[in-house]
Write an enzyme that holds these catalytic residues in place. Structure first.
Site, PDB file in Angstrom:
ATOM      1  N   LYS A  76       0.868  -1.181   0.000  1.00  0.00           N
ATOM      2  CA  LYS A  76       0.000   0.000   0.000  1.00  0.00           C
ATOM      3  C   LYS A  76       0.907   1.234   0.000  1.00  0.00           C
ATOM      4  O   LYS A  76       1.437   1.623   1.038  1.00  0.00           O
ATOM      5  CB  LYS A  76      -0.875  -0.036   1.272  1.00  0.00           C
ATOM      6  CG  LYS A  76      -2.224   0.636   1.138  1.00  0.00           C
ATOM      7  CD  LYS A  76      -2.176   2.111   0.840  1.00  0.00           C
ATOM      8  CE  LYS A  76      -1.636   2.928   1.984  1.00  0.00           C
ATOM      9  NZ  LYS A  76      -1.497   4.370   1.654  1.00  0.00           N
ATOM     10  N   CYS A  92      14.677  10.404   5.571  1.00  0.00           N
ATOM     11  CA  CYS A  92      14.533  10.182   7.009  1.00  0.00           C
ATOM     12  C   CYS A  92      15.874  10.201   7.728  1.00  0.00           C
ATOM     13  O   CYS A  92      15.946  10.576   8.890  1.00  0.00           O
ATOM     14  CB  CYS A  92      13.847   8.852   7.233  1.00  0.00           C
ATOM     15  SG  CYS A  92      14.635   7.543   6.303  1.00  0.00           S
ATOM     16  N   GLU A 129      11.091  16.404  13.538  1.00  0.00           N
ATOM     17  CA  GLU A 129      11.476  16.149  12.148  1.00  0.00           C
ATOM     18  C   GLU A 129      10.755  17.149  11.237  1.00  0.00           C
ATOM     19  O   GLU A 129       9.535  17.252  11.265  1.00  0.00           O
ATOM     20  CB  GLU A 129      11.075  14.726  11.778  1.00  0.00           C
ATOM     21  CG  GLU A 129      11.488  14.363  10.380  1.00  0.00           C
ATOM     22  CD  GLU A 129      11.176  12.909  10.044  1.00  0.00           C
ATOM     23  OE1 GLU A 129      10.010  12.504  10.211  1.00  0.00           O
ATOM     24  OE2 GLU A 129      12.094  12.196   9.614  1.00  0.00           O
ATOM     25  N   GLU A 189      10.053   1.387  10.242  1.00  0.00           N
ATOM     26  CA  GLU A 189      11.136   2.318   9.868  1.00  0.00           C
ATOM     27  C   GLU A 189      10.531   3.709   9.944  1.00  0.00           C
ATOM     28  O   GLU A 189       9.675   4.060   9.121  1.00  0.00           O
ATOM     29  CB  GLU A 189      11.611   2.051   8.437  1.00  0.00           C
ATOM     30  CG  GLU A 189      12.271   0.716   8.222  1.00  0.00           C
ATOM     31  CD  GLU A 189      13.656   0.632   8.824  1.00  0.00           C
ATOM     32  OE1 GLU A 189      14.141   1.635   9.384  1.00  0.00           O
ATOM     33  OE2 GLU A 189      14.240  -0.449   8.762  1.00  0.00           O
TER      34      GLU A 189
HETATM   35  P1  NAD Z   1       3.100   8.917   6.803  1.00  0.00           P
HETATM   36  O1  NAD Z   1       3.376   8.267   8.103  1.00  0.00           O
HETATM   37  O2  NAD Z   1       2.137  10.028   6.758  1.00  0.00           O
HETATM   38  O3  NAD Z   1       2.546   7.849   5.740  1.00  0.00           O
HETATM   39  C1  NAD Z   1       3.250   6.675   5.437  1.00  0.00           C
HETATM   40  C2  NAD Z   1       2.274   5.643   4.894  1.00  0.00           C
HETATM   41  O4  NAD Z   1       1.356   5.277   5.915  1.00  0.00           O
HETATM   42  C3  NAD Z   1       1.415   6.125   3.718  1.00  0.00           C
HETATM   43  O5  NAD Z   1       1.283   5.063   2.797  1.00  0.00           O
HETATM   44  C4  NAD Z   1       0.082   6.424   4.378  1.00  0.00           C
HETATM   45  O6  NAD Z   1      -1.016   6.324   3.491  1.00  0.00           O
HETATM   46  C5  NAD Z   1       0.013   5.341   5.414  1.00  0.00           C
HETATM   47  N1  NAD Z   1      -0.858   5.599   6.551  1.00  0.00           N
HETATM   48  C6  NAD Z   1      -1.240   6.780   7.098  1.00  0.00           C
HETATM   49  N2  NAD Z   1      -2.003   6.572   8.181  1.00  0.00           N
HETATM   50  C7  NAD Z   1      -2.093   5.239   8.344  1.00  0.00           C
HETATM   51  C8  NAD Z   1      -2.711   4.405   9.319  1.00  0.00           C
HETATM   52  N3  NAD Z   1      -3.382   4.905  10.362  1.00  0.00           N
HETATM   53  N4  NAD Z   1      -2.568   3.073   9.189  1.00  0.00           N
HETATM   54  C9  NAD Z   1      -1.858   2.534   8.177  1.00  0.00           C
HETATM   55  N5  NAD Z   1      -1.259   3.271   7.229  1.00  0.00           N
HETATM   56  C10 NAD Z   1      -1.368   4.613   7.319  1.00  0.00           C
HETATM   57  O7  NAD Z   1       4.518   9.327   6.242  1.00  0.00           O
HETATM   58  P2  NAD Z   1       4.817  10.182   4.944  1.00  0.00           P
HETATM   59  O8  NAD Z   1       4.441  11.585   5.232  1.00  0.00           O
HETATM   60  O9  NAD Z   1       4.254   9.495   3.740  1.00  0.00           O
HETATM   61  O10 NAD Z   1       6.425  10.049   4.882  1.00  0.00           O
HETATM   62  C11 NAD Z   1       7.289  10.842   5.605  1.00  0.00           C
HETATM   63  C12 NAD Z   1       7.738  10.152   6.878  1.00  0.00           C
HETATM   64  O11 NAD Z   1       8.323   8.891   6.584  1.00  0.00           O
HETATM   65  C13 NAD Z   1       8.809  10.912   7.614  1.00  0.00           C
HETATM   66  O12 NAD Z   1       8.516  10.938   8.986  1.00  0.00           O
HETATM   67  C14 NAD Z   1      10.058  10.108   7.376  1.00  0.00           C
HETATM   68  O13 NAD Z   1      11.060  10.234   8.337  1.00  0.00           O
HETATM   69  C15 NAD Z   1       9.532   8.741   7.316  1.00  0.00           C
HETATM   70  N6  NAD Z   1      10.461   7.873   6.603  1.00  0.00           N
HETATM   71  C16 NAD Z   1      11.176   6.954   7.316  1.00  0.00           C
HETATM   72  C17 NAD Z   1      12.093   6.154   6.686  1.00  0.00           C
HETATM   73  C18 NAD Z   1      12.896   5.140   7.443  1.00  0.00           C
HETATM   74  O14 NAD Z   1      13.335   4.185   6.842  1.00  0.00           O
HETATM   75  N7  NAD Z   1      13.127   5.287   8.727  1.00  0.00           N
HETATM   76  C19 NAD Z   1      12.276   6.263   5.316  1.00  0.00           C
HETATM   77  C20 NAD Z   1      11.542   7.216   4.616  1.00  0.00           C
HETATM   78  C21 NAD Z   1      10.623   8.001   5.274  1.00  0.00           C
END
Ligand code: NAD
Length: 489
Positions: A183, A293, A392, A259
């Site tokens: 997803k 990230c 962040e 992650e």
């Molecule tokens: P996000 O947490 O808003 O969304 C990530 C995913 O989760 C999306 O596919 C979203 O649709 C889904 N999602 C949202 N709410 C959900 C729920 N309640 N249940 C299940 N799925 C849900 O993150 P984003 O804004 O898309 O990405 C940015 C974030 O990702 C930053 O905080 C960044 O640090 C983190 N990130 C971490 C890593 C890592 O490996 N540590 C890598 C890349 C990005």
């Protein structure tokens, strides 16, 4: 048929490319704000069908046990993606706003090539270990330790490095013998859907083994965490969402692999080449508009040379003007959306309100009225307690913080709820190594070393996550361990 024909992507469910029950949603070029086209918008029924297909493929086919076939399929997927790399590059730059220069590395070509590591690992892995004969409780027993796939893996991913994150989940999960429902983030549906189309049309991956479900509604993704047919969640995204996923997963006690976010520190010790180190830090914080990230967004420098450090960072960051991601010279492209741009602007406003000064940048570039751009920004004059040093930002923003020696620098680096990554620069390799050892983070760069590789584990301490992606550790995240005890007569 070309990739994403008619500028419309579909879901991949049970081997078929299908429309979404909730219609379609637009995907937008963040550099131009133009609608690129539409993606299939899945509803709860679509997600239910995808989970059912993955369950059936795991339970009723030999996918999980036929390692030779899986290895062949993963290498085939790598080759198919490589053949279509120019189309994928165009989609990635347009949809993610990723500078094209990054697509030859982690943004596209790197993760495609890294599928080789997953296939090689599955091929050479010791799936069964003979633990020998022993007499536990006086009963003569021959023991075997078997490693097996976990089952149905739900991969939930963000938008910043969509191919890297999608493939760093799909590759090891499939290599280990699982079936997957992916997803992707609603901001980058095409990157995932293009891979789905290629899987359906050009690989032998059986129906149900990979399902790709795009949706504009986060709640459709949340169904995965609660569903008893899903055995494991592999999630990358923000710490806040990670918490929700973990809570939802607790009802069925599925394995939850996370992650999450970071607020990593770049330590410049007092014997380092200050200007050189600060310039590296500033360049890193500007790449892909800071949407990584593990980017080091706190530059921690000797107090006695604070002004010099701010100046060196500002010279580099001020020269990296946000630009067109299709231009091969662009380092800093747009942010993914107006929402993210406004969020980053909110952090800049909070830095100013806290008494911080902008040594360069500070807002939207004057010469760009379309696209979600923010100028690379150096914030000076704040300490580690400021909001911009603790949270962040996910934008091209570097906060420069003063330290009073190595112990203080390490204290500042570790004074964070996060623990994803860190950097140490020192002229003395032993001193740098001692500092690196004391950082409570999952990856450390010492004097410019690169930890990102297919065979290296990546992940976070503390609230940056649970588990490791990539490397052997990343492969083993997707395995169960079974102890088999056979009585010996
Ligand atoms: P996000 O947490 O808003 O969304 C990530 C995913 O989760 C999306 O596919 C979203 O649709 C889904 N999602 C949202 N709410 C959900 C729920 N309640 N249940 C299940 N799925 C849900 O993150 P984003 O804004 O898309 O990405 C940015 C974030 O990702 C930053 O905080 C960044 O640090 C983190 N990130 C971490 C890593 C890592 O490996 N540590 C890598 C890349 C990005």
């Amino acid at each position: 048929m070309g990739l994403l024909a008619d500028r419309q992507s579909q879901l991949l469910i049970d081997g078929k490319l299908v429309a979404g029950g909730a219609g379609t949603f637009p995907t937008i070029n963040p550099a131009t704000e133009e609608v690129l086209g539409t993606a299939a918008d899945a509803d709860a029924d679509d997600m239910g069908r995808a989970i059912e297909a993955a369950r059936r493929a795991f339970d009723e086919t030999d996918w999980s046990t036929n390692t030779e076939f899986r290895v062949r399929c993963i290498r085939q997927l790598r080759d198919v993606l490589s053949r279509h790399v120019e189309e994928l590059r165009e989609i990635t730059v347009a949809e993610v706003g990723a500078p094209v220069m990054l697509t030859s590395a982690a943004q596209l070509e790197g993760p495609i090539a890294d599928l080789s590591f997953c296939a090689d690992t599955a091929e050479s892995y010791q799936w069964r270990t003979d633990a020998g004969v022993a007499m536990p409780m006086g009963i003569k027993t021959h023991r075997t330790i078997a490693r097996e796939a976990i089952g149905v893996v739900a991969a939930i991913t963000p938008w910043n490095f969509p191919h890297q994150i999608n493939l760093a989940k799909l590759g090891p999960a499939l290599a280990a013998g699982n079936t997957v429902v992916l997803k992707p983030a609603p901001d980058t549906p095409w990157c995932a859907a293009a891979v789905g189309q290629l899987i359906a049309e050009e690989t032998d991956i059986p129906p149900g083994v990979v399902n790709i479900v795009t949706s504009s509604d986060h709640n459709v993704g949340a169904l995965l965490s609660k569903d008893p047919r899903v055995d494991m969640i592999s999630f990358t995204g923000s710490t806040a969402t990670g918490r929700a996923v973990m809570a939802d997963g607790s009802t069925t006690l599925k394995k939850v692999f996370l992650e999450l976010g970071g607020k990593s520190a770049f330590l410049v010790l007092d014997d380092a080449d200050l200007a050189g180190a600060c310039s590296v830090s500033a360049f890193t914080a500007s790449m892909h508009a800071g949407q990584g990230c593990a980017i080091t967004t706190r530059l921690v420098v000797p107090r006695a040379r604070y002004d010099e450090a701010v100046e060196a960072a500002a010279v580099t960051m001020g020269s990296l003007k946000p630009g067109d991601p299709t231009d091969p010279g662009t380092v800093c492209g747009p942010l993914i959306s107006a929402r993210q741009r406004d969020r980053v602007q909110g952090y800049l406003d909070s830095a100013a309100a806290d008494g911080g000064k902008f040594a360069c940048g500070g807002g939207r570039p004057a010469d760009r009225d379309t696209g979600f751009f923010i100028e690379p920004t150096v914030i000076a004059g704040l300490d580690n307690s400021a909001k911009v040093a603790r949270e962040e930002i996910f934008g091209p923003v570097l906060t420069v913080i003063a330290h009073d020696g190595d112990d203080d620098a390490i204290r500042i680096a570790n004074d964070s709820p996060y623990g994803l990554s860190g950097t140490v620069f020192s002229a003395d390799p032993d001193r740098a190594a001692r500092a690196a050892a004391r950082l409570r983070v999952g990856t450390v760069n010492v004097n410019g070393g690169v930890w990102y590789s297919a065979d290296m584990p990546f992940g976070g301490y503390k609230q940056s996550g649970i588990g490791r992606e990539m490397g052997l550790a990343g492969f083993e995240e997707y395995l169960e361990i079974k102890a088999i005890a056979t009585a010996v007569n």
